[in-house]
Design an enzyme around this catalytic site. Structure first.
Site, PDB file in Angstrom:
ATOM      1  CE  LYS A 192     -37.067  -0.382 -50.442  1.00 28.29           C
ATOM      2  NZ  LYS A 192     -37.080  -1.273 -49.075  1.00 28.29           N
TER       3      LYS A 192
ATOM      4  CE1 TYR B 215     -42.798  -0.772 -50.519  1.00 29.64           C
ATOM      5  CE2 TYR B 215     -42.687   1.488 -50.209  1.00 29.64           C
ATOM      6  CZ  TYR B 215     -42.074   0.299 -50.605  1.00 29.64           C
ATOM      7  OH  TYR B 215     -40.853   0.245 -51.141  1.00 29.64           O
TER       8      TYR B 215
ATOM      9  CG  PHE C  26     -42.850  -3.701 -41.819  1.00 31.10           C
ATOM     10  CD1 PHE C  26     -43.162  -2.951 -43.001  1.00 31.10           C
ATOM     11  CD2 PHE C  26     -42.966  -4.954 -41.699  1.00 31.10           C
ATOM     12  CE1 PHE C  26     -43.523  -4.047 -44.155  1.00 31.10           C
ATOM     13  CE2 PHE C  26     -43.687  -5.723 -42.781  1.00 31.10           C
ATOM     14  CZ  PHE C  26     -43.895  -5.049 -44.102  1.00 31.10           C
TER      15      PHE C  26
ATOM     16  NE  ARG D  97     -33.542  -5.745 -50.466  1.00 31.92           N
ATOM     17  CZ  ARG D  97     -34.832  -6.069 -50.742  1.00 31.92           C
ATOM     18  NH1 ARG D  97     -34.981  -7.632 -50.607  1.00 31.92           N
ATOM     19  NH2 ARG D  97     -35.658  -5.386 -50.947  1.00 31.92           N
TER      20      ARG D  97
ATOM     21  CG  ASN E  28     -34.472  -3.497 -47.863  1.00 35.34           C
ATOM     22  OD1 ASN E  28     -34.720  -2.474 -48.300  1.00 35.34           O
ATOM     23  ND2 ASN E  28     -35.041  -4.411 -47.592  1.00 35.34           N
TER      24      ASN E  28
ATOM     25  CG  HIS F 161     -39.525  -2.143 -53.897  1.00 36.65           C
ATOM     26  ND1 HIS F 161     -40.457  -2.733 -53.196  1.00 36.65           N
ATOM     27  CD2 HIS F 161     -40.355  -2.318 -55.247  1.00 36.65           C
ATOM     28  CE1 HIS F 161     -41.630  -3.297 -53.771  1.00 36.65           C
ATOM     29  NE2 HIS F 161     -41.576  -2.612 -55.003  1.00 36.65           N
TER      30      HIS F 161
END
Length: 141
Positions: free
Chosen positions: A9, A49, A57, A102, A112, A115
């Protein structure tokens, strides 16, 4: 051989942790069969997503995922989906097991680092979202 999708990410890219994350992934026995650096638009992030659209979120996730470059990777290994979920750890790094990606590198539940596909079915869909059949290199080793 099973495949899964990983995305390093924008926080991973910003923190210059691409190499460290890939080292952990390869050390765990995963083969990288496709990889690229890209920047998602809000529209593309929203499409990827879409399954989370009703979740509180969702807006923050789309904003974050379109905030900078990311690195999608198609990974291959026996039991790839489940093994990768174990390797990356819980969504919240505070709850992630020691030694997971993580736990080692993430700052928060929202940022975090990585994915990972959550099912074999979703892995196929997600890999197809980022990579064409021609982009996936068969493991010849």
């Amino acid at each position: 051989m099973e495949r899964t999708l990983a995305i390093l990410k924008p926080d991973c890219v910003r923190k210059n942790l691409i190499g460290a994350a890939i080292e952990k992934i390869q050390s765990a026995g995963f083969k990288v069969v496709a990889m690229k650096m890209t920047r998602l638009t809000k529209e593309t992030a929203g499409e990827f997503y879409a399954v989370h659209k009703a979740r509180p979120f969702y807006g923050e996730l789309v904003e974050f995922m379109s905030s900078g470059a990311c690195v999608p990777l198609m990974l291959e290994k026996e039991n790839a989906v489940a093994d990768f979920r174990t390797l990356i750890g819980a969504t919240d790094p505070a709850e992630a097991a020691e030694g997971t990606i993580r736990k080692l590198y993430a700052d928060s539940k929202g940022e975090n680092i990585v994915h990972g596909s959550d099912s074999v079915e979703n892995a196929k869909i997600e890999c197809g979202f980022f990579f064409s059949t021609q982009e996936a290199v068969a493991n010849m080793a």
